[in-house]
Structure formats: structure tokens, C-alpha cells
Motif scaffolding. Structure first.
Motif, PDB file in Angstrom:
ATOM      1  N   ILE A 227       0.896  -1.242   0.186  1.00  0.00           N
ATOM      2  CA  ILE A 227       0.020   0.046  -0.032  1.00  0.00           C
ATOM      3  C   ILE A 227       0.814   1.239   0.127  1.00  0.00           C
ATOM      4  CG2 ILE A 227      -1.876  -1.062   1.275  1.00  0.00           C
ATOM      5  CD1 ILE A 227      -1.004   0.426   3.702  1.00  0.00           C
ATOM      6  N   GLY A 228       0.356   2.421  -0.441  1.00  0.00           N
ATOM      7  CA  GLY A 228       0.970   3.523  -0.405  1.00  0.00           C
ATOM      8  C   GLY A 228       2.112   3.758  -1.252  1.00  0.00           C
ATOM      9  N   ALA A 229       3.035   4.591  -1.006  1.00  0.00           N
ATOM     10  CA  ALA A 229       4.288   4.958  -1.478  1.00  0.00           C
ATOM     11  C   ALA A 229       5.301   4.038  -1.287  1.00  0.00           C
ATOM     12  CB  ALA A 229       4.907   6.296  -1.237  1.00  0.00           C
ATOM     13  N   SER A 230       5.157   3.425  -0.035  1.00  0.00           N
ATOM     14  CA  SER A 230       6.290   2.369   0.452  1.00  0.00           C
ATOM     15  C   SER A 230       6.102   1.235  -0.366  1.00  0.00           C
ATOM     16  CB  SER A 230       6.280   2.284   2.074  1.00  0.00           C
ATOM     17  OG  SER A 230       4.817   1.802   2.275  1.00  0.00           O
ATOM     18  N   GLY A 231       4.816   0.773  -0.632  1.00  0.00           N
ATOM     19  CA  GLY A 231       4.429  -0.379  -1.363  1.00  0.00           C
ATOM     20  C   GLY A 231       4.544  -0.391  -2.702  1.00  0.00           C
ATOM     21  N   SER A 232       5.184   0.874  -3.380  1.00  0.00           N
ATOM     22  CA  SER A 232       4.719   1.020  -4.938  1.00  0.00           C
ATOM     23  C   SER A 232       6.035   0.628  -5.406  1.00  0.00           C
ATOM     24  CB  SER A 232       4.744   2.402  -5.165  1.00  0.00           C
ATOM     25  OG  SER A 232       3.799   2.970  -4.808  1.00  0.00           O
ATOM     26  N   LYS A 233       6.166   0.141  -6.559  1.00  0.00           N
ATOM     27  CA  LYS A 233       7.251  -0.232  -7.378  1.00  0.00           C
ATOM     28  C   LYS A 233       7.869   0.666  -8.438  1.00  0.00           C
ATOM     29  CE  LYS A 233       7.084  -4.405  -6.098  1.00  0.00           C
ATOM     30  NZ  LYS A 233       8.331  -5.480  -5.459  1.00  0.00           N
ATOM     31  N   THR A 234       7.178   1.926  -8.543  1.00  0.00           N
ATOM     32  CA  THR A 234       7.713   2.898  -9.331  1.00  0.00           C
ATOM     33  C   THR A 234       7.404   4.252  -8.508  1.00  0.00           C
ATOM     34  OG1 THR A 234       5.427   3.366 -10.518  1.00  0.00           O
ATOM     35  CG2 THR A 234       7.120   2.047 -11.479  1.00  0.00           C
ATOM     36  N   ALA A 235       8.295   5.356  -9.021  1.00  0.00           N
ATOM     37  CA  ALA A 235       8.147   6.594  -8.348  1.00  0.00           C
ATOM     38  C   ALA A 235       8.155   7.956  -9.632  1.00  0.00           C
ATOM     39  CB  ALA A 235       9.280   6.897  -7.432  1.00  0.00           C
ATOM     40  N   VAL A 236       7.233   8.620  -9.422  1.00  0.00           N
ATOM     41  CA  VAL A 236       7.226   9.881 -10.250  1.00  0.00           C
ATOM     42  C   VAL A 236       8.261  10.823  -9.905  1.00  0.00           C
ATOM     43  CG1 VAL A 236       6.052  11.770 -11.298  1.00  0.00           C
ATOM     44  CG2 VAL A 236       4.914   9.548 -10.900  1.00  0.00           C
ATOM     45  N   ILE A 237       9.312  11.092 -10.605  1.00  0.00           N
ATOM     46  CA  ILE A 237      10.410  12.149 -10.103  1.00  0.00           C
ATOM     47  C   ILE A 237      10.269  13.536 -10.695  1.00  0.00           C
ATOM     48  CG2 ILE A 237      12.130  10.106  -9.890  1.00  0.00           C
ATOM     49  CD1 ILE A 237      13.460  11.039 -12.186  1.00  0.00           C
ATOM     50  N   ARG A 238       9.298  13.631 -11.632  1.00  0.00           N
ATOM     51  CA  ARG A 238       9.080  14.899 -12.661  1.00  0.00           C
ATOM     52  C   ARG A 238       7.850  15.143 -12.948  1.00  0.00           C
ATOM     53  NH1 ARG A 238      11.996  17.436 -17.526  1.00  0.00           N
ATOM     54  NH2 ARG A 238      11.450  19.343 -17.378  1.00  0.00           N
ATOM     55  N   VAL A 239       7.144  15.931 -12.871  1.00  0.00           N
ATOM     56  CA  VAL A 239       6.025  16.294 -13.579  1.00  0.00           C
ATOM     57  C   VAL A 239       6.208  17.729 -14.348  1.00  0.00           C
ATOM     58  CG1 VAL A 239       3.227  16.608 -13.658  1.00  0.00           C
ATOM     59  CG2 VAL A 239       4.466  14.855 -12.204  1.00  0.00           C
ATOM     60  N   PHE A 240       5.964  18.017 -15.663  1.00  0.00           N
ATOM     61  CA  PHE A 240       6.192  18.960 -16.091  1.00  0.00           C
ATOM     62  C   PHE A 240       5.403  19.140 -17.411  1.00  0.00           C
ATOM     63  CE2 PHE A 240       8.911  15.681 -17.949  1.00  0.00           C
ATOM     64  CZ  PHE A 240       8.904  15.781 -19.306  1.00  0.00           C
ATOM     65  N   PRO A 241       4.843  20.694 -17.867  1.00  0.00           N
ATOM     66  CA  PRO A 241       4.357  20.430 -19.151  1.00  0.00           C
ATOM     67  C   PRO A 241       4.695  20.173 -20.335  1.00  0.00           C
ATOM     68  CG  PRO A 241       4.401  22.629 -17.848  1.00  0.00           C
ATOM     69  CD  PRO A 241       5.505  21.651 -17.486  1.00  0.00           C
ATOM     70  N   PRO A 242       3.957  19.551 -21.383  1.00  0.00           N
ATOM     71  CA  PRO A 242       4.815  19.050 -22.551  1.00  0.00           C
ATOM     72  C   PRO A 242       5.597  20.280 -23.188  1.00  0.00           C
ATOM     73  CG  PRO A 242       2.208  19.233 -22.625  1.00  0.00           C
ATOM     74  CD  PRO A 242       2.604  19.468 -21.202  1.00  0.00           C
ATOM     75  N   GLY A 243       6.364  19.673 -24.060  1.00  0.00           N
ATOM     76  CA  GLY A 243       7.153  20.719 -24.853  1.00  0.00           C
ATOM     77  C   GLY A 243       6.340  21.295 -25.923  1.00  0.00           C
ATOM     78  N   LYS A 244       6.711  22.479 -26.525  1.00  0.00           N
ATOM     79  CA  LYS A 244       5.896  22.871 -27.534  1.00  0.00           C
ATOM     80  C   LYS A 244       6.172  22.093 -28.915  1.00  0.00           C
ATOM     81  CE  LYS A 244       6.049  27.916 -26.164  1.00  0.00           C
ATOM     82  NZ  LYS A 244       6.346  29.029 -26.548  1.00  0.00           N
ATOM     83  N   SER A 245       5.026  21.939 -29.741  1.00  0.00           N
ATOM     84  CA  SER A 245       4.879  21.120 -30.663  1.00  0.00           C
ATOM     85  C   SER A 245       5.867  21.842 -31.792  1.00  0.00           C
ATOM     86  CB  SER A 245       3.612  20.911 -31.467  1.00  0.00           C
ATOM     87  OG  SER A 245       3.599  20.127 -32.675  1.00  0.00           O
ATOM     88  N   THR A 246       6.544  20.574 -32.460  1.00  0.00           N
ATOM     89  CA  THR A 246       7.521  21.203 -33.645  1.00  0.00           C
ATOM     90  C   THR A 246       6.644  21.206 -34.759  1.00  0.00           C
ATOM     91  OG1 THR A 246       8.154  18.708 -33.910  1.00  0.00           O
ATOM     92  CG2 THR A 246       9.505  19.892 -32.660  1.00  0.00           C
ATOM     93  N   ARG A 247       5.414  20.992 -34.724  1.00  0.00           N
ATOM     94  CA  ARG A 247       4.474  21.211 -35.912  1.00  0.00           C
ATOM     95  C   ARG A 247       4.433  22.676 -36.254  1.00  0.00           C
ATOM     96  NH1 ARG A 247       4.776  16.639 -38.950  1.00  0.00           N
ATOM     97  NH2 ARG A 247       4.665  14.918 -37.608  1.00  0.00           N
ATOM     98  N   LYS A 248       4.120  23.295 -37.465  1.00  0.00           N
ATOM     99  CA  LYS A 248       3.893  24.526 -37.627  1.00  0.00           C
ATOM    100  C   LYS A 248       2.569  24.879 -37.140  1.00  0.00           C
ATOM    101  CE  LYS A 248       6.613  24.611 -42.075  1.00  0.00           C
ATOM    102  NZ  LYS A 248       6.771  23.211 -41.804  1.00  0.00           N
ATOM    103  N   CYS A 249       1.400  24.138 -37.247  1.00  0.00           N
ATOM    104  CA  CYS A 249       0.017  24.581 -36.561  1.00  0.00           C
ATOM    105  C   CYS A 249      -0.453  25.917 -37.426  1.00  0.00           C
ATOM    106  CB  CYS A 249       0.276  24.706 -35.057  1.00  0.00           C
ATOM    107  SG  CYS A 249       0.503  23.253 -34.297  1.00  0.00           S
ATOM    108  N   GLN A 250      -0.110  25.950 -38.880  1.00  0.00           N
ATOM    109  CA  GLN A 250      -0.359  27.243 -39.216  1.00  0.00           C
ATOM    110  C   GLN A 250      -1.783  26.945 -40.053  1.00  0.00           C
ATOM    111  OE1 GLN A 250       2.636  28.345 -42.270  1.00  0.00           O
ATOM    112  NE2 GLN A 250       1.229  29.418 -43.498  1.00  0.00           N
ATOM    113  N   LYS A 251      -2.668  28.001 -39.812  1.00  0.00           N
ATOM    114  CA  LYS A 251      -3.864  28.013 -40.454  1.00  0.00           C
ATOM    115  C   LYS A 251      -3.900  28.554 -41.753  1.00  0.00           C
ATOM    116  CE  LYS A 251      -8.852  29.728 -39.555  1.00  0.00           C
ATOM    117  NZ  LYS A 251      -9.743  30.583 -38.997  1.00  0.00           N
TER     118      LYS A 251
END
Length: 697
Positions: A227-251
Motif C-alpha cells: 500500500i501507499g508510496a512504500s509499497g509502490s514499485k515505481t516513483a514519479v520524479i518529475r511532472v512538467f508541461p509538454p514541450g511545444k509542438s515542432t509542428r507549424k500549426c499554421q492555419k
């Protein structure tokens, strides 16, 4: 007859996410700034449970909803009661906080056993239903892990259920098609990928739901083992906004302008997306670096900056080894850091400089998916990534291949980069059965203990990986878009796999590491990794393995399989795909055929029609031309999406495209943020004008 236990989850409303939801200092999401709602796919699982109860004709069957979360999660249970649930259980306890999917599946499994005993009167015939995916994390892993903990069969990616000859038959999504299966054993776990018949609350049920007592259990009531964090097998070390798309996104305002943009982008050799952009430098083990003070491969930016400052300070002080650092030098470094480095932090970093041995040992493995005598393309992509990771770690690449009649597949895997192919062959593995496959693959992993195991995030891989990881007692990260070897020297962790994946519907990115495990396991999205060029001169070993299997290890009876027939040229230079927005089959063929012919003549290249999953399910197109995560991943020079909204599963399948063009009548279509050029308009209006413009170009 059967009863039903439905797993529901309260999640943040990602449709309301803004930059204000992130801590500006850490980039961490502040969930209290988002409203909470029930996970959409869980509402569909609830509706399917009600559907199964109705078609079975068992009015006495019970539907019990279960959720794990804070006290406020009671809201999703009242939602469920207002629709069809007969009882609701809230598993809530501070001890359960911080859990990953492993430490979520484990207590849920113990709670399910308690429900079966105390609420269902020790009933042995029940179904556990859950949505296939949650927007705030990867609960796609949880149902499979619950099934493994309870020893139950699992039907994943279910889209419908019928009651035939006193048994349930489930329709489910498989790679490139669908399948109808029934269960050999019950109880069972069913994960719902889609069920388009929503339930609505009645006045009477809403009133009753508000007065129904919610059963509350804590950690001590269920006696779970992890249970909980102590019983987990993975840990999130960083949460961050996604990078800007390399697509042009041109209308683009007019079809004439679009025709010009299409012609220029296709003919421009420099228009290709830079696939190497953003790729990190190849990892080097500490023992092979020029100096013990070379700490250039830290996983977190702050750690990298702190180590750079520390190592530069030590060089200026003439220190050539951590052993030379005495109390005087410690105080000197702390003093010159201007409060950047404190005593405890310095000690951790100095210990980190002495850490050189990798935290994991063993080779890098891929579990290869196959069907109809062919290796799935995603497996070759993973072998390419495994080759990169293994070379950094100075290890070998292994591929485990389970099935029957596999002789013709091993050479291709070796040519693609594998050193060893572990073949597990058995007549009982002729067709994919998750219970049987997870048994032999787990046995192979437990025998050889690779340090990394990669699965493709296909319908099959997303079903198999959670069961294998739980059986092997290893952490798992799903749907990864980036896999890198990096250090966490401050914690004494060297050469660990940094696994980055989208979360919250793609609104944030999370980097995850494995802990308390022999192997680091991950699924990676098809089309994200790059296949290496085939080298038929490569040599490798084929190692035959045999593990005991019997009929009792099979969990499903496959009634029929529906896959697209014919031939699709989805390796063409140009693909024009239609979606649900095409409205009907006639529009799909008439409009897309006209555009394809025009592009073929004007660009002098190969052109093929494709379709989204929604278009296939609407009957507009054959399944053989389905593009996306559950269809075929493609990488043409030009991809034109007509009437396709841009669901993440579809965009994953076209990620390696050079230029993406979108035509959609919805100004807010998500695809407009993931393409190079787009036009807002109806296909019936835009395509004829685009064809005319192409003829004039």
C-alpha cells in the motif's frame, strides 16, 4: 448468475487545465486547482455492467461500485448509485496515499475479495469491470494487475457483450481488428475500451443515492500487502508541461493556399521533421568517463546543475578524489555556494560521486508481438531502442518470442539488432491467450533476469505487460514516449531507466523510475521509437526455452476474429485518411478517391487511402486501412487527415510523418494543435476546391 463489481475513479477535469494549474517553481501539477469528475471510461464500464445484468435476465444480480481515494471520492460513488449501482464501497485511508498502479491494484484486489465475501455473500461468480484507461494516470495497468493478484482471467479492450447460450460473449479490440471471445473460467476481469450507451440518472435513483450509506474501509480493514508510496514499485520524479509542438500549426484560409503549401512541403527536401532534435547525448557509464567528477547524465536538471557547481568547486580547490575532501573543504564548498548547497545535500552529493556501479544488472529485453506469421512493426522499433540502451550499458539485446511456428521470425529480429532470441514454442500458444502468454514470458524473465523489459503499447502489449510485471513483482510504466538511461547520483542510483510518458490526457508529462524491482519494465507507444536499418550480416543466438503449459492455463475461447482483408498500401509516400466527420461511406470513397487521384498526378508519387478507428467502426472503410495505435502506425512524407478530430491514439500512429495536413469543420479540433497546416471547413466544400487548386499548381 453473476454479480458485478465496477471499479470507478475520481479524476481531475483535464478539460479545464490551464498554466495556472502548475507550480511555477517545480512544474508540478496542483490538483486542488482542478475540479474532479468521474473517469469517462469508468462510466462506460458501469453502463456495460448494467447491460450485462439486463441481457442475462438476472434481476437479483448486484452491482457494487468500488473506488480508492480521499473522502471526497464519495461523489463518484453517489454518481454510480444514481445510475445503476446497488451498493458502493469507498476505500480511503492516508496510508494508501502516493500509490502507483502496483500499490493501487493490490489493495483493490483485497477489497474485491472482501466485497465478494461480505456483500455478495461469498459468491464465487462475479465480474470485475473497469474502464481501460484513466486520464490522470495509467490505470490501464490496474485491471490486469488485479487479475493477476486474484488469479482471474482478463478480457481487455472490451467494446460490447452479448448473452448467448447462457454465457457472455465479449467483443474486444485487437491489433488490426476485433475479436469475439468467451471465458473458460469465472470470476473474471473485464476492461472496457468503449461502450456507447450511457446511463442517465433518474429522479428516484438520484434521491435514493443521496440517502444510501457509503461503506467505508481503511487499510486495516482489507489487510493488503502493498500500500501507499512504500509499497509502490515505481516513483514519479518529475511532472512538467509538454514541450511545444515542432509542428507549424499554421492555419490556411483557402484551398488554393493549402494546395500551394502541400506542393511546396512535399517537394522541399529540407521540410522533413528533424528526428534527432531534442535527443539526449548517449549515456556513458561512470567507469568509462574521463573523471569521477564527470556527472553529465543526471536525470533532473537541478541535480545536473548542482553537480556541475560542486565538481567545478572541487577542481578549483585542487581536489582530485572524493577521499581528499575533509571538514575544512566541506565548509569551504558550502560557504562558496551562497546557500545553494547545505550540509546534508553536500553529503548526499559526495556519496553520489563515489557511486559508480549500475543499480540494475542484466541485458535489455523486448517482448515481441506477432500475428499471422509476422512480427509486429512496433517490436522492431523497440529492438532499435533496446540496442541503443544496451550499447550504453555495455549489455546485450534479448528478444523473447512466444507462440507456435516461430522459425521464420528469428532472423528478422537478429537483423534488426537482437543478440539473443529466446523462443518459447508450444501448440497451446497458437493463439494469443493472455493468461498462457503471461505465464511463459514471466518464467523466461524470471530465469534470465534482464534489467530492462520493453513491450509495445498495443492492445495486446497493454494487456500482457501488467500481468507479466505483477507476476514478476516488477514496476511498470505504460505508454512511454521517451526512454533514457540516466543517473540519480544524489540517491546513489546509477544507470537507471528514465521513463517519460504523457499524463492527464496529454496535458502534462511525467518522468518515472522503477524501484524495488529486479527488472525495469515499460510499454512504449508504436511509432515513437525508430527501427534500425536491417543488417542481414548480423549474427545472433536462438535459444529455445520450454515451460510447462496445460489446457488449464488457457483463459479464453476465441469464437471469431475479424481483421481487415485485402491489401493496403500504407507505406505510400502520401496517405489521405478520413474520419467520422466524413459523415457516410459514400463521402469517404467519393471525396477521398478524387483527392488521392489528384495528389498522385500532381505530386507524381504513391498515394493511399487510410481511415481513423471511428470511420472503420462506422463502416466507412475496411479495417485493413485503419491508421493509429490500434491500427497501423505510418510515417509518410505527407499525411492528410479529413474529418479526423485528432484523438491521441490516432496521432501516435502518425507521429513519424514529415508533414501533417488537417481538414476539419470544428474550429477547436485537437488535431489543429498537432499538424503543420489546417483548414477549417467541411470536407464536401474543401476537397473539391482543393482538387481544382492542385490541378492549377
Amino acid at each position: 448468475m453473476a454479480d458485478y463489481i465496477v471499479l470507478v475513479k475520481q479524476v481531475p477535469d483535464v478539460s479545464q487545465i490551464t498554466d495556472n494549474a502548475f507550480d511555477p517553481g517545480t512544474g508540478t501539477l496542483m490538483r486542488n486547482r482542478l475540479a474532479s469528475v468521474i473517469n469517462e471510461l469508468d462510466t462506460q464500464a458501469l453502463a456495460m455492467a448494467n447491460h450485462m445484468k439486463m441481457i442475462s435476465g438476472d434481476s437479483a444480480a448486484k452491482i457494487v461500485c468500488l473506488t480508492m481515494g480521499p473522502p471526497m471520492a464519495e461523489e463518484v460513488l453517489r454518481y454510480s448509485l444514481a445510475r445503476c449501482a446497488d451498493a458502493a464501497v469507498l476505500l480511503t485511508d492516508k496510508k494508501l496515499g502516493g500509490a502507483d498502479t502496483w500499490a493501487t491494484a493490490n489493495p483493490l484486489s483485497f477489497a474485491i475479495q472482501k466485497i465478494a465475501k461480505e456483500i455478495l455473500n461469498d459468491e464465487k461468480d462475479y465480474f470485475v469491470l473497469s474502464g481501460m484507461q484513466s486520464v490522470d494516470g495509467d490505470t490501464a495497468q490496474v485491471p490486469g494487475q488485479v487479475a493477476e493478484e486474484l488469479g482471474l482471467p482478463c478480457v481487455a479492450y472490451a467494446t460490447d457483450a452479448e448473452f448467448v447460450n447462457k454465457r457472455f460473449e465479449f467483443k474486444r479490440i485487437i491489433s488490426g481488428g476485433s475479436e469475439v471471445v468467451t471465458l473458460r473460467h469465472r470470476p473474471a476481469v473485464i476492461t472496457v475500451a468503449k461502450y456507447e450507451y450511457p446511463l442517465f440518472a433518474t429522479f428516484a435513483r438520484s434521491r435514493s443515492a443521496n440517502h444510501t450509506k457509503i461503506i467505508q474501509w481503511g487499510a486495516d480493514d482489507i489487510n493488503a500487502t502493498s500500500i501507499g508510496a512504500s509499497g509502490s514499485k515505481t516513483a514519479v520524479i518529475r511532472v512538467f508541461p509538454p514541450g511545444k509542438s515542432t509542428r507549424k500549426c499554421q492555419k490556411i484560409e483557402s484551398p488554393a493556399e493549402l494546395a500551394k503549401a502541400i506542393k511546396e512541403s512535399f517537394e522541399n527536401e529540407n521540410g522533413q521533421q528533424d528526428k534527432s532534435a531534442g535527443q539526449a547525448h548517449k549515456y556513458v557509464l561512470p567507469e568509462n568517463r574521463p573523471s569521477i567528477f564527470e556527472r553529465n547524465f543526471e536525470g533532473l536538471k537541478k541535480d545536473a546543475e548542482d553537480f556541475e557547481f560542486l565538481c567545478e568547486s572541487l577542481r578549483k580547490l585542487g581536489v582530485s578524489s572524493p577521499a581528499e575532501i575533509d571538514d575544512y573543504l566541506r565548509q569551504k564548498v558550502i560557504g562558496e555556494s551562497n546557500n545553494r548547497i547545505h550540509k546534508k545535500s553536500l553529503e548526499d552529493m559526495l556519496n553520489g560521486l563515489n557511486a559508480t556501479a549500475p543499480s540494475f544488472n542484466g541485458d535489455v529485453w523486448v517482448v515481441a508481438e506477432h500475428s499471422d506469421g509476422k512480427i509486429h512493426p512496433a517490436a522492431f522499433e523497440l529492438v532499435g531502442k533496446a540496442r541503443e540502451l544496451a550499447d550504453s550499458l555495455q549489455k546485450k539485446v534479448g528478444v523473447v518470442l512466444a507462440g507456435n511456428g516461430l522459425d521464420d521470425m528469428t532472423d528478422e529480429l537478429i537483423w534488426a539488432g537482437a543478440d539473443n532470441v529466446y523462443v518459447v514454442e508450444d501448440k497451446l500458444l497458437e493463439q494469443f491467450d493472455p493468461t498462457a502468454y503471461r505465464k511463459v514470458i514471466s518464467e523466461c524473465i524470471l530465469k534470465y533476469k534482464p534489467q530492462i523489459v520493453l513491450f509495445a503499447a498495443t492492445p495486446q502489449g497493454r494487456m500482457l505487460a501488467p500481468m507479466v510485471s505483477y507476476r514478476c513483482q516488477c514496476g511498470l510504466t505504460a505508454d512511454c514516449t521517451s526512454l533514457e538511461i540516466r543517473d540519480r547520483s544524489r540517491l546513489g542510483q546509477i544507470a537507471v531507466l528514465m521513463q517519460t510518458r504523457p499524463a492527464l490526457g496529454g496535458n502534462v508529462m511525467a518522468t518515472i523510475v522503477t524501484k524495488n524491482s529486479v527488472s525495469q519494465m515499460a510499454t512504449a507507444r508504436p511509432g515513437v521509437m525508430k527501427r534500425l536499418a536491417e543488417d542481414k550480416n548480423r549474427k545472433g543466438n536462438v535459444i529455445e526455452e520450454k515451460f510447462e503449459l496445460s489446457e488449464n492455463d488457457l483463459s479464453l475461447e476465441i469464437i471469431r476474429t475479424e481483421k481487415g482483408t485485402g491489401k493496403a498500401g500504407l507505406d505510400s509516400k502520401v496517405i489521405v485518411s478520413g474520419g467520422k466527420g466524413m459523415q457516410n461511406r459514400d463521402n469517404y470513397y467519393r471525396l477521398l478517391n478524387t483527392l488521392c487521384e489528384s495528389l498522385k498526378d500532381r505530386l507524381n508519387t504513391t498515394v493511399e487511402k487510410g481511415a481513423s478507428r471511428a470511420a472503420v467502426e462506422q463502416g466507412f472503410a475496411e479495417r485493413i486501412v485503419q491508421v493509429g495505435q490500434t491500427g497501423t502506425s505510418v510515417g509518410p512524407r505527407l499525411y492528410i487527415a479529413v474529418g479526423i478530430s485528432g484523438a491521441i491514439q490516432h496521432m501516435i500512429g502518425v507521429a513519424n510523418t514529415e508533414t501533417i495536413v488537417a481538414i476539419n469543420s470544428d474550429p477547436a479540433a485537437p488535431i489543429f494543435k498537432q499538424c503543420d497546416y489546417y483548414v477549417v471547413g467541411n470536407a464536401e466544400d474543401v476537397i473539391p476546391r482543393l482538387v481544382q487548386a492542385l490541378e492549377k499548381e
